[in-house]
Scaffold this active site. Sequence first.
Site, PDB file in Angstrom:
ATOM      1  N   SER A 119       0.807  -1.215   0.000  1.00  0.00           N
ATOM      2  CA  SER A 119       0.000   0.000   0.000  1.00  0.00           C
ATOM      3  C   SER A 119       0.840   1.264   0.000  1.00  0.00           C
ATOM      4  O   SER A 119       0.302   2.362  -0.122  1.00  0.00           O
ATOM      5  CB  SER A 119      -0.921   0.009   1.225  1.00  0.00           C
ATOM      6  OG  SER A 119      -0.155  -0.009   2.419  1.00  0.00           O
ATOM      7  N   HIS A 140      -2.029  -2.405  -6.391  1.00  0.00           N
ATOM      8  CA  HIS A 140      -2.573  -2.147  -5.057  1.00  0.00           C
ATOM      9  C   HIS A 140      -4.096  -2.232  -5.081  1.00  0.00           C
ATOM     10  O   HIS A 140      -4.783  -1.298  -5.491  1.00  0.00           O
ATOM     11  CB  HIS A 140      -2.113  -0.770  -4.564  1.00  0.00           C
ATOM     12  CG  HIS A 140      -2.616  -0.438  -3.191  1.00  0.00           C
ATOM     13  ND1 HIS A 140      -2.827   0.852  -2.766  1.00  0.00           N
ATOM     14  CD2 HIS A 140      -2.950  -1.242  -2.133  1.00  0.00           C
ATOM     15  CE1 HIS A 140      -3.278   0.828  -1.517  1.00  0.00           C
ATOM     16  NE2 HIS A 140      -3.354  -0.431  -1.124  1.00  0.00           N
ATOM     17  N   GLU A 152      -4.739   0.590  -7.881  1.00  0.00           N
ATOM     18  CA  GLU A 152      -3.628   1.467  -8.269  1.00  0.00           C
ATOM     19  C   GLU A 152      -2.565   0.610  -8.946  1.00  0.00           C
ATOM     20  O   GLU A 152      -2.121  -0.393  -8.384  1.00  0.00           O
ATOM     21  CB  GLU A 152      -3.025   2.149  -7.038  1.00  0.00           C
ATOM     22  CG  GLU A 152      -3.926   3.178  -6.393  1.00  0.00           C
ATOM     23  CD  GLU A 152      -3.298   3.820  -5.167  1.00  0.00           C
ATOM     24  OE1 GLU A 152      -3.493   5.015  -4.960  1.00  0.00           O
ATOM     25  OE2 GLU A 152      -2.616   3.103  -4.395  1.00  0.00           O
ATOM     26  N   ASN A 191      -3.145   6.581  -0.344  1.00  0.00           N
ATOM     27  CA  ASN A 191      -2.586   6.718   0.996  1.00  0.00           C
ATOM     28  C   ASN A 191      -1.957   8.083   1.235  1.00  0.00           C
ATOM     29  O   ASN A 191      -1.936   8.564   2.371  1.00  0.00           O
ATOM     30  CB  ASN A 191      -1.576   5.605   1.280  1.00  0.00           C
ATOM     31  CG  ASN A 191      -2.253   4.352   1.788  1.00  0.00           C
ATOM     32  OD1 ASN A 191      -3.323   4.414   2.371  1.00  0.00           O
ATOM     33  ND2 ASN A 191      -1.647   3.207   1.553  1.00  0.00           N
TER      34      ASN A 191
END
Length: 287
Positions: A119, A140, A152, A191
């Site tokens: 992540s 991801h 992602e 994130n």
Amino acid sequence: MNIKTIGILGAGAMGGGIAQLAAQRGFKVILGDVDVKFVDRAIAKMEKLMARSVEKGKITAEEKDAALARITKTDKTEDFASVDFFIEVVVEDFAVKTAALKKIDEILRPEVVMSSNTSSMSITGLGAATKRPERFIGTHFFNPAPVMRLCEIIRGAATSDETYAVAAELAAALGKTPVEVKKDTPGFIVNRCMIPQFAEAIRLVDEGVATPEDVDTAVKLGLNYPMGPFELMDRTGIDIALMTMDYLYTETGRELWKAPHALKSMIRAGKLGDKTGAGWYAKEKKA
């Protein structure tokens, strides 16, 4: 795309979720972990989730059984030799990931693309642990993998255009919307946006501004998010939130990513969220 069998190393919440997703989409899956008991646990969870889908009429019992039959469980590295695409989904620890990737790299056919579901960690750094950095990429997925629509796709410094195309096409075949992360930056897109919100939400509670419940309500109703930050931390794992914050802070030195002390205290108390039955909220431990 000529991918029929997907190898997944790591049978935790994310690995099991990706395996379920792939199997339900018609792919054969080899799901592995250090001990087959973890794979058994993941498959038992899949059976329970898919049984609920059968009850709700979302899938048939035959479709459930067919999906589960497509999954092969293993605790042996050599069993990944036949896969056409490989996804690493082990714990968010750089040393653990690179050690696992080195072993699998020796087993896979030279043309097979390797990916990591990290992540936040450097795809360039992880790919450098293999002999195929041009065929290494980040994929991801988000938790729960069978439901969340985003994937992602992160390029490392050496990732080829062909590798990106293969990964993006696979993500689409799994029913996801792929988003290209053109530069290998810590935390990627989601994130980098989310972790500072986690940290600030915790500070609001530390300062006595609001309770976790009221912060979650404010974020859901004021920003139209489906979940508040404390609910989301409980769902994904408070330990994962801390590991991600620590990694981002170490990599960048930015104060907005520095983990609040309250987060560390939660983990020291064994409150990791839904998986332990206690986090910011008290819940029944999930199977």
